[in-house]
Each structure stands twice: as structure tokens, then as C-alpha cells.
Motif scaffolding. Structure first.
Motif, PDB file in Angstrom:
ATOM      1  N   LEU A 144       0.843  -1.200   0.000  1.00 36.79           N
ATOM      2  CA  LEU A 144       0.000   0.000   0.000  1.00 36.79           C
ATOM      3  C   LEU A 144       0.879   1.252   0.000  1.00 36.79           C
ATOM      4  O   LEU A 144       1.340   1.694   1.056  1.00 36.79           O
ATOM      5  CB  LEU A 144      -0.919  -0.001   1.235  1.00 36.79           C
ATOM      6  N   PRO A 145       1.131   1.829  -1.173  1.00 38.13           N
ATOM      7  CA  PRO A 145       1.985   3.019  -1.234  1.00 38.13           C
ATOM      8  C   PRO A 145       1.427   4.145  -0.354  1.00 38.13           C
ATOM      9  O   PRO A 145       0.245   4.443  -0.367  1.00 38.13           O
ATOM     10  CB  PRO A 145       1.926   3.428  -2.713  1.00 38.13           C
ATOM     11  N   GLY A 146       2.293   4.745   0.437  1.00 38.53           N
ATOM     12  CA  GLY A 146       1.889   5.827   1.328  1.00 38.53           C
ATOM     13  C   GLY A 146       1.630   5.371   2.747  1.00 38.53           C
ATOM     14  O   GLY A 146       1.537   6.189   3.653  1.00 38.53           O
ATOM     15  N   LEU A 157      -5.939   5.600   4.224  1.00 38.88           N
ATOM     16  CA  LEU A 157      -5.263   5.493   2.935  1.00 38.88           C
ATOM     17  C   LEU A 157      -5.251   4.044   2.456  1.00 38.88           C
ATOM     18  O   LEU A 157      -5.490   3.759   1.279  1.00 38.88           O
ATOM     19  CB  LEU A 157      -3.837   6.033   3.038  1.00 38.88           C
ATOM     20  N   GLY A 158      -5.010   3.112   3.375  1.00 36.35           N
ATOM     21  CA  GLY A 158      -5.043   1.692   3.039  1.00 36.35           C
ATOM     22  C   GLY A 158      -6.416   1.253   2.558  1.00 36.35           C
ATOM     23  O   GLY A 158      -6.533   0.498   1.585  1.00 36.35           O
ATOM     24  N   ILE A 159      -7.465   1.725   3.212  1.00 39.08           N
ATOM     25  CA  ILE A 159      -8.837   1.395   2.802  1.00 39.08           C
ATOM     26  C   ILE A 159      -9.106   1.904   1.384  1.00 39.08           C
ATOM     27  O   ILE A 159      -9.661   1.179   0.540  1.00 39.08           O
ATOM     28  CB  ILE A 159      -9.869   1.979   3.795  1.00 39.08           C
ATOM     29  N   VAL A 160      -8.700   3.149   1.111  1.00 37.63           N
ATOM     30  CA  VAL A 160      -8.917   3.730  -0.225  1.00 37.63           C
ATOM     31  C   VAL A 160      -8.154   2.923  -1.278  1.00 37.63           C
ATOM     32  O   VAL A 160      -8.695   2.611  -2.352  1.00 37.63           O
ATOM     33  CB  VAL A 160      -8.491   5.218  -0.243  1.00 37.63           C
ATOM     34  N   GLU A 161      -6.914   2.550  -0.968  1.00 35.92           N
ATOM     35  CA  GLU A 161      -6.133   1.781  -1.935  1.00 35.92           C
ATOM     36  C   GLU A 161      -6.708   0.382  -2.130  1.00 35.92           C
ATOM     37  O   GLU A 161      -6.699  -0.142  -3.247  1.00 35.92           O
ATOM     38  CB  GLU A 161      -4.674   1.713  -1.484  1.00 35.92           C
ATOM     39  N   TYR A 165      -7.746  -1.189  -5.646  1.00 32.51           N
ATOM     40  CA  TYR A 165      -7.270  -2.508  -6.080  1.00 32.51           C
ATOM     41  C   TYR A 165      -8.439  -3.446  -6.364  1.00 32.51           C
ATOM     42  O   TYR A 165      -8.422  -4.210  -7.326  1.00 32.51           O
ATOM     43  CB  TYR A 165      -6.371  -3.142  -5.019  1.00 32.51           C
ATOM     44  N   SER A 166      -9.466  -3.397  -5.531  1.00 34.44           N
ATOM     45  CA  SER A 166     -10.635  -4.263  -5.717  1.00 34.44           C
ATOM     46  C   SER A 166     -11.354  -3.929  -7.016  1.00 34.44           C
ATOM     47  O   SER A 166     -11.761  -4.822  -7.761  1.00 34.44           O
ATOM     48  CB  SER A 166     -11.598  -4.128  -4.537  1.00 34.44           C
ATOM     49  N   ALA A 167     -11.518  -2.637  -7.283  1.00 36.06           N
ATOM     50  CA  ALA A 167     -12.179  -2.221  -8.520  1.00 36.06           C
ATOM     51  C   ALA A 167     -11.369  -2.657  -9.737  1.00 36.06           C
ATOM     52  O   ALA A 167     -11.915  -3.164 -10.723  1.00 36.06           O
ATOM     53  CB  ALA A 167     -12.389  -0.712  -8.524  1.00 36.06           C
TER      54      ALA A 167
END
Length: 189
Positions: A144-146, A157-161, A165-167
Motif C-alpha cells: 500500500l503506497p503511502g 489510505l489503506g482502505i482507499v487503496e 485494487y478491488s475495482a
């Protein structure tokens, strides 16, 4: 119940595994050039699964690509007939009618997103509760970059990434399967 056809499954697996292999090898080569090859160990997994793959040299990469491609088709053409054979009684009871398999992006995306967010949350809770030497922060920094430390900003930030990734994964899987299923059904008709 619909009898599966091996072609759409095999072609979808081919594209998914070939793209995954290409991304993994590309990241390994980029990190090897920058001198940071100790953080990316994916080629060690390929060493286990691909008999002719010996590392990040040109010949091994080509042999690995060939093995991933052939293996994808072989897996599709071996497992689908086995699946059809094991469920043959259910096929006889119902009249066989050719229907498109349509994998919905939204369902696949939500499945991936919910599962990965739950796993990520459980892992963050694990990291908070366990001593630092057992922490998974290094893995999160790579995947997870960042992501820098165990704080609320990094968690969000991890949730957003994970959602991104899921999409992306759902789009690739549903798109390739739906495309090749439509083309195979057009050939049959």
C-alpha cells in the motif's frame, strides 16, 4: 445448472495470470535496477511453481511466461471437464440450454472490497496488539503506497487503496470473462 465451457475459463485465466506474471516480473526488474530487490520477493514464488524459471534473467522470464500461458490453458481445459463430469447428474435433470455467463462487476467488486477491508482491518488490529517484531507494517508499506505507520491516516489510505485494487481486479476479471464468454457464445450460435 449450466455446463461450463473450457475456452472462456482458459482464456480468462490466461489473461489474468499472464498480466499478473508480467506485473510481478516488471516490479522485480525495476527494484533490482534500483538496488531495492530485497523488498520484492515474488520471483521466489515463481521459482516454486515454474520449473524452468531460475531468476530474473531474460531466458528464465521467457520460459516462465510460456509456462504461465500454457499452464493457464491446461488448468482451464483440465478442471472444467472434471467439474462438468462431477456435476453430470445435475445436467441430465435440467435441459441443457446455452446461456451466457455474465459476471457482474459490482458484485465482484463488492466481494473483493468487503473481504479485503475486513482482512486489512483484522491485520491492523493484530499489529496494534502484537509486539513490533511481529508487526506486518513492512508488508503494508510494500503493498500500500503511502502507508507509513499505524495511524488513522495510514489506515484510511489503506482502505482507499484496497477499494482501488478491488475495482481494478474486478474490472479485469469480469471484463475478460464476459468478453470471451460472449465471443464463445457467438461462435456456437
Amino acid at each position: 445448472m449450466k455446463r461450463l465451457e473450457p475456452y472462456p475459463v482458459a482464456v480468462s485465466l490466461f489473461f489474468i495470470f499472464t498480466i499478473f506474471y508480467g506485473i510481478c516480473i516488471s516490479i522485480g526488474l525495476i527494484l533490482a535496477d534500483s538496488g531495492s530487490n530485497s523488498i520484492w520477493q515474488m520471483h521466489k514464488i515463481w521459482l516454486l511453481f515454474l520449473p524452468g524459471f531460475n531468476g530474473l534473467d531474460s531466458l528464465s522470464i521467457l520460459i516462465g511466461l510460456l509456462e504461465v500461458s500454457v499452464g493457464s490453458y491446461a488448468f482451464g481445459y483440465i478442471t472444467v471437464p472434471i467439474y462438468n463430469y462431477l456435476l453430470r447428474d445435475k445436467f441430465k435433470k435440467n435441459s441443457y440450454q446455452s446461456k451466457l455467463i455474465y459476471l457482474r462487476f459490482k458484485s465482484l467488486f463488492l466481494s473483493f472490497a468487503v473481504f479485503l477491508i475486513l482482512v486489512f482491518t483484522l491485520c491492523v488490529v493484530y499489529d496494534i496488539l502484537m509486539p513490533p517484531q511481529y508487526s506486518m507494517i513492512k508488508i503494508w508499506e510494500i503493498l500500500l503506497p503511502g502507508f507509513k505507520s499505524l495511524n488513522f491516516y495510514s489506515y484510511l489510505l489503506g482502505i482507499v487503496e484496497i477499494i482501488i485494487y478491488s475495482a481494478y481486479t474486478a474490472l479485469i476479471i469480469s471484463g475478460t470473462l464476459n468478453y470471451f464468454e460472449k465471443s464463445k457464445n457467438a461462435e456456437i450460435s
